[in-house]
Design a protein around this motif. Structure first.
Motif, short mmCIF file in Angstrom:
data_model
loop_
_atom_site.label_atom_id
_atom_site.label_comp_id
_atom_site.label_asym_id
_atom_site.label_seq_id
_atom_site.Cartn_x
_atom_site.Cartn_y
_atom_site.Cartn_z
N ALA A 11 -83.52 7.76 66.93
CA ALA A 11 -83.96 9.19 67.30
C ALA A 11 -85.02 9.56 68.11
O ALA A 11 -86.90 9.23 67.04
CB ALA A 11 -83.89 10.24 65.18
N PRO A 12 -86.24 9.96 68.70
CA PRO A 12 -86.60 10.63 68.58
C PRO A 12 -87.73 11.15 68.43
O PRO A 12 -87.22 11.95 67.11
CB PRO A 12 -86.55 10.89 69.88
N GLY A 13 -88.70 11.51 68.58
CA GLY A 13 -89.80 12.11 67.90
C GLY A 13 -89.71 13.92 68.10
O GLY A 13 -89.29 14.15 68.54
N ALA A 14 -90.50 14.88 67.13
CA ALA A 14 -90.26 15.76 67.44
C ALA A 14 -90.79 16.21 68.74
O ALA A 14 -89.67 16.96 69.68
CB ALA A 14 -91.15 16.91 66.60
N PHE A 15 -92.09 15.96 69.38
CA PHE A 15 -92.45 16.27 71.02
C PHE A 15 -91.38 15.56 71.45
O PHE A 15 -90.77 16.50 73.13
CB PHE A 15 -93.79 15.46 71.36
N THR A 16 -90.93 14.74 71.34
CA THR A 16 -90.28 13.90 72.30
C THR A 16 -88.81 14.99 72.91
O THR A 16 -88.01 15.12 73.82
CB THR A 16 -89.43 12.10 72.24
N ALA A 17 -87.74 14.94 71.87
CA ALA A 17 -86.90 15.78 71.39
C ALA A 17 -86.90 17.14 72.37
O ALA A 17 -86.13 17.73 72.95
CB ALA A 17 -86.62 15.55 70.36
N PHE A 18 -88.56 17.66 71.81
CA PHE A 18 -88.57 18.86 72.47
C PHE A 18 -88.66 19.13 74.05
O PHE A 18 -88.55 19.97 74.96
CB PHE A 18 -90.11 19.66 71.75
N ALA A 19 -89.17 17.87 74.36
CA ALA A 19 -89.28 17.59 75.57
C ALA A 19 -88.21 17.39 77.01
O ALA A 19 -87.51 17.72 77.74
CB ALA A 19 -90.27 16.56 76.13
N GLU A 62 -73.55 18.26 74.99
CA GLU A 62 -73.29 16.63 75.10
C GLU A 62 -74.74 16.59 75.69
O GLU A 62 -74.59 15.27 75.05
CB GLU A 62 -72.02 17.00 76.28
N LEU A 63 -75.69 16.93 76.18
CA LEU A 63 -76.52 16.76 76.71
C LEU A 63 -77.75 16.01 75.58
O LEU A 63 -78.25 15.02 75.11
CB LEU A 63 -77.46 17.07 77.97
N HIS A 64 -76.80 16.96 74.52
CA HIS A 64 -78.52 16.57 73.14
C HIS A 64 -77.91 15.56 72.45
O HIS A 64 -78.84 15.19 71.68
CB HIS A 64 -78.26 18.35 73.22
N ALA A 65 -76.69 15.75 72.41
CA ALA A 65 -76.19 14.05 71.73
C ALA A 65 -76.24 13.04 71.93
O ALA A 65 -77.18 12.02 71.77
CB ALA A 65 -74.58 14.48 71.58
N PHE A 129 -83.34 25.16 69.69
CA PHE A 129 -84.04 23.62 69.38
C PHE A 129 -83.94 23.70 67.91
O PHE A 129 -83.67 22.33 67.24
CB PHE A 129 -85.51 23.95 69.91
N ALA A 130 -84.28 24.42 67.23
CA ALA A 130 -85.24 24.00 65.63
C ALA A 130 -83.61 23.86 64.97
O ALA A 130 -83.54 23.06 64.41
CB ALA A 130 -85.66 25.45 65.25
N VAL A 131 -82.39 24.83 65.60
CA VAL A 131 -81.42 24.79 64.43
C VAL A 131 -80.54 23.21 64.95
O VAL A 131 -79.98 23.09 64.26
CB VAL A 131 -79.95 25.68 65.30
N LEU A 132 -80.35 22.53 66.67
CA LEU A 132 -80.18 21.54 66.40
C LEU A 132 -80.66 20.74 65.88
O LEU A 132 -79.83 19.32 65.36
CB LEU A 132 -79.87 21.71 68.22
N ARG A 133 -82.17 20.67 65.94
CA ARG A 133 -83.10 19.15 65.30
C ARG A 133 -82.32 19.24 63.92
O ARG A 133 -82.53 18.35 63.32
CB ARG A 133 -84.34 19.02 65.55
N LEU A 134 -82.72 20.30 63.38
CA LEU A 134 -82.95 20.75 61.82
C LEU A 134 -81.95 20.35 61.14
O LEU A 134 -81.06 20.19 59.73
CB LEU A 134 -83.45 21.41 61.07
N VAL A 135 -80.11 20.97 61.70
CA VAL A 135 -79.07 21.14 61.26
C VAL A 135 -78.20 20.75 61.91
O VAL A 135 -77.61 19.45 61.42
CB VAL A 135 -79.11 22.39 61.25
N VAL A 136 -77.98 20.43 63.32
CA VAL A 136 -76.67 19.76 63.78
C VAL A 136 -76.93 18.87 63.95
O VAL A 136 -75.66 17.98 63.61
CB VAL A 136 -76.22 20.79 65.45
N PHE A 137 -78.17 17.82 64.79
CA PHE A 137 -78.00 16.14 64.68
C PHE A 137 -78.63 16.10 63.10
O PHE A 137 -79.60 14.77 64.02
CB PHE A 137 -78.71 16.19 65.90
#
Length: 174
Positions: A11-19, A62-65, A129-137
């Motif tokens: 899993a990438p870090g928060a900064f990488t995931a946000f970028a 799909e891209l985010h997953a 982003f917050a929902v996807l990172r903290l909940v969905v994935f």
């Protein structure tokens, strides 16, 4: 043969995931804004926005997953459903912004409509982003970060050294 562990990406870090989120989601969002404007020439704007939101949500999930959150594969039905919930909220935000624009400006031009839509989409995107990172994935991230623990057999010499040599001692210990 690949194991499940080797198929999963870290899993990438928060900064990488946000970028990555900005790159993938922003690219899909930018394309969506032009698609909504084009489709709104034939359909009511609210319906055009709804159709484009559905298509862009499927694509972005799909891209985010696969890329943004390091899931390493296709999004599950659960992830699509949860992502759809955040997309529905984004739809409400963009519709509200556009309806408010119509109330404030009698005949807004295409550029102003684009700016308002993109601003509302950007605001909704940060919340997504917050929902996807903290909940969905999040569940997948924690599973891929966890290591599989196996029970190792006790070394035979250690087992023999700790076992009493006298079988009668076993009865007395109990």
């Amino acid at each position: 043969m690949e194991t499940a562990q080797s198929q999963q990406q870290a899993a990438p870090g928060a900064f990488t995931a946000f970028a990555r989120f900005v790159l993938c989601g922003g690219g899909v969002g930018l394309a969506s804004s032009f698609a909504v404007a084009a489709l709104a020439a034939w359909l009511p704007w609210v319906l055009a926005n709804a159709l484009i939101t559905v298509v862009s949500t499927l694509l972005a999930t799909e891209l985010h997953a696969r890329f943004t959150f390091g899931a390493g594969g296709r999004a599950t039905w659960r992830q699509h459903a949860q992502s759809a919930g955040s997309a529905a909220a984004a739809y409400v935000v963009t519709c509200t912004a556009m309806l408010a624009l119509q109330q404030v400006v009698a005949a807004p031009g295409a550029v102003l409509e684009q700016l308002v839509y993109l601003f509302a989409s950007g605001f909704a995107g940060i919340a997504r982003f917050a929902v996807l990172r903290l909940v969905v994935f999040a569940r997948h991230r924690s599973q891929s970060a966890a290591t599989v623990r196996t029970v190792r057999p006790l070394n035979a010499t250690v087992a023999r050294a700790s076992a009493p040599t006298d079988p009668a001692a076993l009865c007395r210990a109990a």
